[in-house]
Motif scaffolding. Structure first.
Motif, PDB file in Angstrom:
ATOM      1  N   THR A   1       2.004   9.259  -6.038  1.00 47.97           N
ATOM      2  CA  THR A   1       2.194  10.815  -5.548  1.00 47.97           C
ATOM      3  C   THR A   1       2.935  11.214  -6.866  1.00 47.97           C
ATOM      4  O   THR A   1       3.387  12.263  -6.443  1.00 47.97           O
ATOM      5  CB  THR A   1       2.483  11.003  -4.626  1.00 47.97           C
ATOM      6  OG1 THR A   1       3.537  10.203  -4.095  1.00 47.97           O
ATOM      7  CG2 THR A   1       1.809  10.832  -2.697  1.00 47.97           C
TER       8      THR A   1
ATOM      9  N   ASP B   1       1.077   4.420  -3.115  1.00 49.84           N
ATOM     10  CA  ASP B   1       0.468   5.951  -2.368  1.00 49.84           C
ATOM     11  C   ASP B   1       1.639   6.385  -2.586  1.00 49.84           C
ATOM     12  O   ASP B   1       1.848   7.644  -3.371  1.00 49.84           O
ATOM     13  CB  ASP B   1       0.235   6.329  -0.957  1.00 49.84           C
ATOM     14  CG  ASP B   1      -0.508   5.483  -0.606  1.00 49.84           C
ATOM     15  OD1 ASP B   1      -1.704   4.855  -1.397  1.00 49.84           O
ATOM     16  OD2 ASP B   1      -0.753   4.978   0.672  1.00 49.84           O
ATOM     17  N   GLU B   2       2.827   5.898  -3.318  1.00 57.39           N
ATOM     18  CA  GLU B   2       4.660   7.229  -3.334  1.00 57.39           C
ATOM     19  C   GLU B   2       4.612   6.652  -4.507  1.00 57.39           C
ATOM     20  O   GLU B   2       4.885   8.007  -5.206  1.00 57.39           O
ATOM     21  CB  GLU B   2       5.228   5.802  -2.580  1.00 57.39           C
ATOM     22  CG  GLU B   2       5.529   6.505  -1.606  1.00 57.39           C
ATOM     23  CD  GLU B   2       7.208   5.184  -1.215  1.00 57.39           C
ATOM     24  OE1 GLU B   2       7.761   4.723  -2.362  1.00 57.39           O
ATOM     25  OE2 GLU B   2       7.573   5.611   0.134  1.00 57.39           O
TER      26      GLU B   2
ATOM     27  N   LYS C   1       0.890  -1.366   0.048  1.00 56.32           N
ATOM     28  CA  LYS C   1      -0.244  -0.395  -0.662  1.00 56.32           C
ATOM     29  C   LYS C   1       0.561   1.290   0.116  1.00 56.32           C
ATOM     30  O   LYS C   1       0.443   2.076  -0.628  1.00 56.32           O
ATOM     31  CB  LYS C   1      -0.453   0.363   1.234  1.00 56.32           C
ATOM     32  CG  LYS C   1      -2.118   1.426   1.397  1.00 56.32           C
ATOM     33  CD  LYS C   1      -2.884   1.357   2.155  1.00 56.32           C
ATOM     34  CE  LYS C   1      -3.654   2.117   2.580  1.00 56.32           C
ATOM     35  NZ  LYS C   1      -2.968   3.929   3.232  1.00 56.32           N
ATOM     36  N   LYS C   2       2.009   1.231   0.778  1.00 53.49           N
ATOM     37  CA  LYS C   2       2.522   2.125   0.774  1.00 53.49           C
ATOM     38  C   LYS C   2       3.394   2.920  -0.414  1.00 53.49           C
ATOM     39  O   LYS C   2       3.206   3.909  -0.816  1.00 53.49           O
ATOM     40  CB  LYS C   2       3.965   1.792   1.924  1.00 53.49           C
ATOM     41  CG  LYS C   2       4.954   3.432   1.822  1.00 53.49           C
ATOM     42  CD  LYS C   2       6.175   2.809   2.515  1.00 53.49           C
ATOM     43  CE  LYS C   2       6.839   4.245   2.467  1.00 53.49           C
ATOM     44  NZ  LYS C   2       8.626   3.567   3.219  1.00 53.49           N
TER      45      LYS C   2
END
Length: 248
Positions: free
Chosen positions: A239, A235-236, A231-232
């Motif tokens: 962005t 998300d990165e 998930k991280k």
């Protein structure tokens, strides 16, 4: 802590039993406990703070927290002086699981049930869980002092005291599926190296939103965070991508 499963660095299994979903009932508690012998444990002396009445609201919550800390400290210090801190910690885990049953919690928080009856049930619980004598005595004192209602807070405070005395770092590992014991052992070693603690205790919680991978949170206030989840990573990536000019 109901959603957490804990195991120390040695990875001693600590699978929590599922809490029954039945409604509160003193009859249910009595029937459950009658399956066990009713031998009363030997009572030992533990110096505990006296009960002080407090009101509701924020002030009442603060006073309850203070009382819980005092009781937990008294138990931890008594266990340390008797050389039974580890056994007492194991007892507290047993008690926590027993009181996770809504029927048990409701029984002891019911003001219409006499302290004598509650003391009888404490004896049954102590016998069925094979608690140390002064752990059973501690529960009896809480009943006598009408402080059994803050047992959950006392248990949390005792864990803090235990961690302080033994220089134990608690790390919460969140993953999509349960991790294997060897994976948890490796994570514990990493946390031990980062924190410098003598011991590391792992608590695990499942979170499907991570998609895959895991996260680790540790530190006195949970301020240290390691994110190894998919998930991280997603998300990165999100962005870094600019979809502002894309028309859907």
């Amino acid at each position: 802590m109901a959603a957490l499963r804990s195991s120390p660095l040695a990875l001693r299994p600590s699978a929590a039993a599922a809490a029954p979903s039945s409604s509160s009932s003193s009859v249910r508690v009595s029937c459950f406990l009658r399956r066990f012998p009713s031998t009363a444990p030997r009572r030992l002396r533990i110096v505990l703070p006296s009960r002080r009445r407090h009101g509701g609201g924020a002030l009442g919550a603060v006073m309850a927290d203070s009382a819980a800390s005092s009781y937990a400290t008294a138990l931890a210090e008594a266990a340390k002086s008797n050389g039974t801190l580890e056994q007492t910690a194991a007892d507290i885990e047993k008690v926590e699981k027993a009181f996770a049953d809504p029927a048990v919690e409701s029984f002891f928080s019911n003001p219409t049930i006499s302290t004598e009856r509650k003391a009888e049930v404490v004896k049954e619980i102590a016998s069925s869980l094979d608690l140390l004598p002064y752990t059973a005595n501690f529960l009896n004192i809480l009943v006598d002092m009408r402080r059994i209602d803050i047992l959950g807070e006392i248990i949390r405070e005792f864990e803090l005291q235990y961690n302080k005395i033994t220089n134990t770092e608690v790390a919460v590992v969140t993953s999509v599926v349960a991790l294997e014991s060897q994976d948890l052992a490796q994570i514990a070693k990493v946390v031990q190296g980062l924190s410098g603690a003598n011991n590391v205790r792992i608590k695990t919680v499942l979170d499907p939103s991570l998609i895959a991978g895991f996260t680790i949170r540790f530190g006195a206030t949970g301020s240290k965070f390691v994110d190894m989840s998919v998930k991280k990573q997603l998300d990165e990536i999100a962005t870094q991508l600019d979809f502002s000019s894309v028309t859907f």
